[in-house]
Design a protein around this motif. Structure first.
Motif, mmCIF file in Angstrom:
data_model
loop_
_atom_site.group_PDB
_atom_site.id
_atom_site.type_symbol
_atom_site.label_atom_id
_atom_site.label_comp_id
_atom_site.label_asym_id
_atom_site.label_seq_id
_atom_site.Cartn_x
_atom_site.Cartn_y
_atom_site.Cartn_z
ATOM 1 N N ASN A 1 33.234 43.469 42.840
ATOM 2 C CA ASN A 1 33.846 42.689 43.912
ATOM 3 C C ASN A 1 33.431 41.233 43.755
ATOM 4 N N PRO B 1 37.249 45.372 49.314
ATOM 5 C CA PRO B 1 38.685 45.620 49.168
ATOM 6 C C PRO B 1 39.406 45.470 50.510
ATOM 7 N N GLY B 2 40.561 44.840 50.471
ATOM 8 C CA GLY B 2 41.364 44.669 51.678
ATOM 9 C C GLY B 2 41.038 43.420 52.477
#
Length: 134
Positions: free
Chosen positions: A3, A104-105
Motif C-alpha cells: 500500500n 484499499p478503497g
C-alpha cells in the motif's frame, strides 16, 4: 502487494524515553490522539474506546519502552488496522514517526484527511510533552 505510505513526523523537546512512556500508555491517548480516542477504558486487559465508528479496541505491541509504539486498532466489524509508530532519538530530544498506509478503497481526499488528522495528533503530542516540561 503493498500500500502507498506516508511517513509523518514531529520533533519533540523531550527525551525518547519520556515520549515513549507517555505515548505508549493507552490511558494517555485522549490527551493527544483525538482522531482515535475521546476517552479510553481498560476492560479485562483490553483497551477500549468509543469512536465515530463504534467501540474499538486499541492494542499496543510489547516493546513500547524501546520506542516501538506500533498499535492495532480493531474495529467493530473485525477489521484490524496496523499503525506503525516509532520514537527515535533526535539530539537531546525525540523524533516521533507515524507511518500512514493508504488502505484499499481510500481515495486521495480521504488519504489527505487521514494524514492531516495524524499531523494534528502529533502536534498535540508535542504540545502535551513540551508543556509538561515548562
Amino acid at each position: 502487494m503493498t500500500n502507498p505510505a506516508r511517513h509523518l513526523s514531529t520533533s519533540i523537546d523531550a527525551s525518547p524515553a519520556e515520549v515513549a512512556a507517555f505515548a505508549g500508555d493507552p490511558s494517555n491517548l485522549p490527551a493527544w490522539a483525538a482522531g482515535l480516542s475521546n476517552g479510553i477504558r481498560e476492560a479485562g486487559g483490553r483497551w477500549i474506546t468509543d469512536s465515530p465508528m463504534g467501540e474499538v479496541e486499541v492494542r499496543f505491541g510489547p516493546h513500547t519502552e524501546l520506542g516501538i509504539l506500533d498499535h492495532d486498532v480493531i474495529f467493530p466489524d473485525g477489521t484490524i488496522v496496523h499503525n506503525p509508530l516509532r520514537v527515535l532519538a533526535n539530539g537531546t530530544g525525540a523524533e516521533v514517526v507515524f507511518t500512514l498506509f493508504r488502505l484499499p478503497g481510500v481515495d486521495d481526499a480521504q488519504f489527505d484527511r487521514d494524514a492531516d488528522m495524524v499531523r494534528a495528533d502529533l502536534v498535540r503530542l508535542r504540545t502535551q510533552l513540551e508543556s509538561d516540561r515548562a
